[in-house]
Design an enzyme around this catalytic site. Sequence first.
Site, PDB file in Angstrom:
ATOM      1  N   ARG A 107     -49.906  43.891 -13.924  1.00 17.72           N
ATOM      2  CA  ARG A 107     -49.552  44.161 -15.315  1.00 17.72           C
ATOM      3  C   ARG A 107     -48.761  45.461 -15.373  1.00 17.72           C
ATOM      4  NH1 ARG A 107     -54.813  43.656 -19.061  1.00 17.72           N
ATOM      5  NH2 ARG A 107     -53.987  45.594 -19.866  1.00 17.72           N
ATOM      6  N   LYS A 109     -64.452  44.390 -17.633  1.00 15.58           N
ATOM      7  CA  LYS A 109     -64.894  43.721 -18.867  1.00 15.58           C
ATOM      8  C   LYS A 109     -64.326  42.308 -18.968  1.00 15.58           C
ATOM      9  CE  LYS A 109     -63.198  46.688 -21.844  1.00 15.58           C
ATOM     10  NZ  LYS A 109     -62.573  47.726 -21.014  1.00 15.58           N
ATOM     11  N   ARG A 162     -61.762  49.651 -30.550  1.00 13.07           N
ATOM     12  CA  ARG A 162     -61.313  50.719 -29.660  1.00 13.07           C
ATOM     13  C   ARG A 162     -61.293  52.068 -30.356  1.00 13.07           C
ATOM     14  NH1 ARG A 162     -58.085  47.336 -25.953  1.00 13.07           N
ATOM     15  NH2 ARG A 162     -57.371  48.509 -24.167  1.00 13.07           N
TER      16      ARG A 162
HETATM   17  P1  AMP Z   1     -56.208  45.406 -22.954  1.00 12.10           P
HETATM   18  O1  AMP Z   1     -55.807  44.093 -22.370  1.00 12.10           O
HETATM   19  O2  AMP Z   1     -57.521  45.337 -23.691  1.00 12.10           O
HETATM   20  O3  AMP Z   1     -56.184  46.513 -21.937  1.00 12.10           O
HETATM   21  O4  AMP Z   1     -55.106  45.765 -24.062  1.00 12.10           O
HETATM   22  C1  AMP Z   1     -53.744  45.941 -23.727  1.00 12.10           C
HETATM   23  C2  AMP Z   1     -53.064  46.875 -24.722  1.00 12.10           C
HETATM   24  O5  AMP Z   1     -53.057  46.270 -26.036  1.00 12.10           O
HETATM   25  C3  AMP Z   1     -53.767  48.198 -24.918  1.00 12.10           C
HETATM   26  O6  AMP Z   1     -53.427  49.137 -23.903  1.00 12.10           O
HETATM   27  C4  AMP Z   1     -53.232  48.604 -26.285  1.00 12.10           C
HETATM   28  O7  AMP Z   1     -51.894  49.002 -26.177  1.00 12.10           O
HETATM   29  C5  AMP Z   1     -53.257  47.277 -27.039  1.00 12.10           C
HETATM   30  N1  AMP Z   1     -54.578  47.027 -27.665  1.00 12.10           N
HETATM   31  C6  AMP Z   1     -55.463  46.044 -27.334  1.00 12.10           C
HETATM   32  N2  AMP Z   1     -56.560  46.103 -28.097  1.00 12.10           N
HETATM   33  C7  AMP Z   1     -56.385  47.156 -28.931  1.00 12.10           C
HETATM   34  C8  AMP Z   1     -57.181  47.755 -29.942  1.00 12.10           C
HETATM   35  N3  AMP Z   1     -58.408  47.271 -30.250  1.00 12.10           N
HETATM   36  N4  AMP Z   1     -56.673  48.833 -30.594  1.00 12.10           N
HETATM   37  C9  AMP Z   1     -55.439  49.320 -30.324  1.00 12.10           C
HETATM   38  N5  AMP Z   1     -54.644  48.824 -29.361  1.00 12.10           N
HETATM   39  C10 AMP Z   1     -55.100  47.750 -28.666  1.00 12.10           C
END
Ligand code: AMP
Length: 219
Positions: A161, A13, A89
């Site tokens: 990461r 994405k 999410r």
């Molecule tokens: P991502 O880069 O989108 O994988 O987000 C990294 C981390 O941030 C996720 O694994 C969650 O811990 C937190 N996070 C990001 N977006 C959300 C969301 N919409 N709702 C809850 N936690 C989030």
Amino acid sequence: MILVLLGPPGVGKGTQGGRIAVHYAIPTISTGAIFRAAVAKGDELGRVIQRYKIEQGEYVPDDVVIAAVKARTTEPDCEKGFLLDGFPRTIPQADALNDLLTEQNRKLTGALLFEAPIADIVRRFSGRRVCPLDGSTYHIETQPPLIAGRCDLCQSVLIRRPDDEPEIVQRRLELYNEKTAPLIAYYRERGLLTTVNANLEPETVFSHVITALNSLTRQ
Ligand code: AMP
């Protein structure tokens, strides 16, 4: 255009979102990127986020996420539209997005679902590398940087990461299935879902995305 990017973590994405954003000249709002930047800066949001285990993939509470998105969408660069990567999410986040757009007198153009088999997703995670400085994403096999191990944009040493470690990936996929996958039906029921096969070369995926978006924006 206001677009939600849906799909399991690691499906691509972020990469596709970056290209869509350039193509349509609109910003990407990535809640994960906002949280990581806030933690790195140590600002007020960063201090709040530090209470939750985002490095272990645990979700941040809905109210915190919604407030962050709300603030970001009112910035001037979002006037023409924006892409949402990693938000919503959960169902309450999707409901909050509807309310937010209604308040702003705007409408969601659609939700683009990226699909790929689970084995492929796990392989993607193992090769994913990111720039700790500017957040740009690479893959050692499918999207290598120009110089091995270095960011194309700022030459920083690329890292994995912390939440891309295998046991944390497992937890993130579990949370996705439990809390986020229900959004597929949510957007399908509202006639807003378009699916793209993400298990192809990034270039091919992107051309399918553009075809899908052209038909979405013509509707
Ligand atoms: P991502 O880069 O989108 O994988 O987000 C990294 C981390 O941030 C996720 O694994 C969650 O811990 C937190 N996070 C990001 N977006 C959300 C969301 N919409 N709702 C809850 N936690 C989030």
